[in-house]
Design an enzyme around this catalytic site. Structure first.
Site, mmCIF file in Angstrom:
data_model
loop_
_atom_site.group_PDB
_atom_site.id
_atom_site.type_symbol
_atom_site.label_atom_id
_atom_site.label_comp_id
_atom_site.label_asym_id
_atom_site.label_seq_id
_atom_site.Cartn_x
_atom_site.Cartn_y
_atom_site.Cartn_z
ATOM 1 N N HIS A 9 -21.943 74.660 44.336
ATOM 2 C CA HIS A 9 -22.679 73.568 44.699
ATOM 3 C C HIS A 9 -23.323 73.205 45.761
ATOM 4 O O HIS A 9 -23.299 74.001 46.776
ATOM 5 C CB HIS A 9 -21.362 72.420 44.715
ATOM 6 C CG HIS A 9 -20.338 72.762 45.740
ATOM 7 N ND1 HIS A 9 -20.802 72.236 47.229
ATOM 8 C CD2 HIS A 9 -19.033 73.223 46.148
ATOM 9 C CE1 HIS A 9 -19.802 72.369 47.939
ATOM 10 N NE2 HIS A 9 -19.015 73.168 47.369
ATOM 11 N N HIS A 151 -17.547 76.436 43.355
ATOM 12 C CA HIS A 151 -17.225 76.411 44.878
ATOM 13 C C HIS A 151 -17.568 77.802 45.265
ATOM 14 O O HIS A 151 -17.700 78.725 44.831
ATOM 15 C CB HIS A 151 -15.740 75.798 45.059
ATOM 16 C CG HIS A 151 -15.652 74.467 44.368
ATOM 17 N ND1 HIS A 151 -16.189 73.253 44.828
ATOM 18 C CD2 HIS A 151 -14.988 74.167 43.186
ATOM 19 C CE1 HIS A 151 -15.767 72.085 43.941
ATOM 20 N NE2 HIS A 151 -15.145 72.857 42.863
#
Length: 201
Positions: A9, A151
């Site tokens: 992200h 992530h």
């Protein structure tokens, strides 16, 4: 052969301020993070992908929305969520390191033993197990290109699984909006195509 394009992200305020940023810290992207993802979008053609999967956390969902441009259904998968750092989630990493220096490696990343000290923390082994389950499911897709938005620690864990690296501390964290490519053969064998790119995807 299945190809997974794993995207970390974009930046959040907790990334910027040096806080421990796990699954209990659920923030949207900051303005820098949005710019990072928009830059990646210029180098990524969403029409090339058959499916899009994303972590349920806001920063991953927002990243996926920007990249997807409404083209595909974004399939939320909880196995892609960031590790839960327990009581340390959201704290300044420098403050935690000052108190628990034995839980950090020379790159100032948390070591696997951190879960012995942080109440309610998820173990590194638990993350590997849920990601292996995800890889096993993706291996049944046939010849597909799949965008996976998740992530930093999760991306490192994917790479550890594929390369069979004995220690995740050997794998540096990817940049925000960096892309990692993994291939899964028809026999189920996994290969690392590249790690941590923004262009030439």
């Amino acid at each position: 052969m299945v190809e997974l394009y794993i995207v970390r992200h974009g930046e959040t305020d907790t990334n910027y301020t040096g806080k421990i940023n796990g699954s209990a810290t659920d923030l949207n992207l900051n303005e820098t993070g949005k710019k990072q993802v928009k830059y990646l979008k210029e180098h990524l053609n969403i029409d090339d992908y058959d499916e899009v999967y994303a972590s349920p956390l806001k920063r991953a969902q927002e990243t996926a929305d920007i990249l997807n441009e409404g083209k595909h259904e974004i399939k939320t998968d909880s196995r892609l969520r960031e590790i839960n750092y327990g009581a340390w989630d959201g704290l300044l990493a420098d403050d935690v390191q000052a108190k628990y220096p034995q839980c950090f490696d020379e790159n100032n990343y948390l070591s696997a033993n951190y879960s012995d000290f942080s109440e309610g923390a998820e173990t590194y082994k638990s993350v590997l197990e849920r990601l292996q389950s995800f890889i096993d499911d993706m291996s049944k897709k046939g010849d597909e290109k799949i965008l996976v938005v998740c992530h930093g620690f999760v991306t490192r864990s994917f790479v550890q699984l594929v390369t069979e690296a004995p220690n995740i501390e050997d794998i540096l964290e990817p940049i925000n909006a960096g892309v990692t490519k993994i291939k899964i053969s028809n026999s189920g064998r996994t290969y690392l195509g590249y790690y941590n790119r923004l262009e030439n995807l």
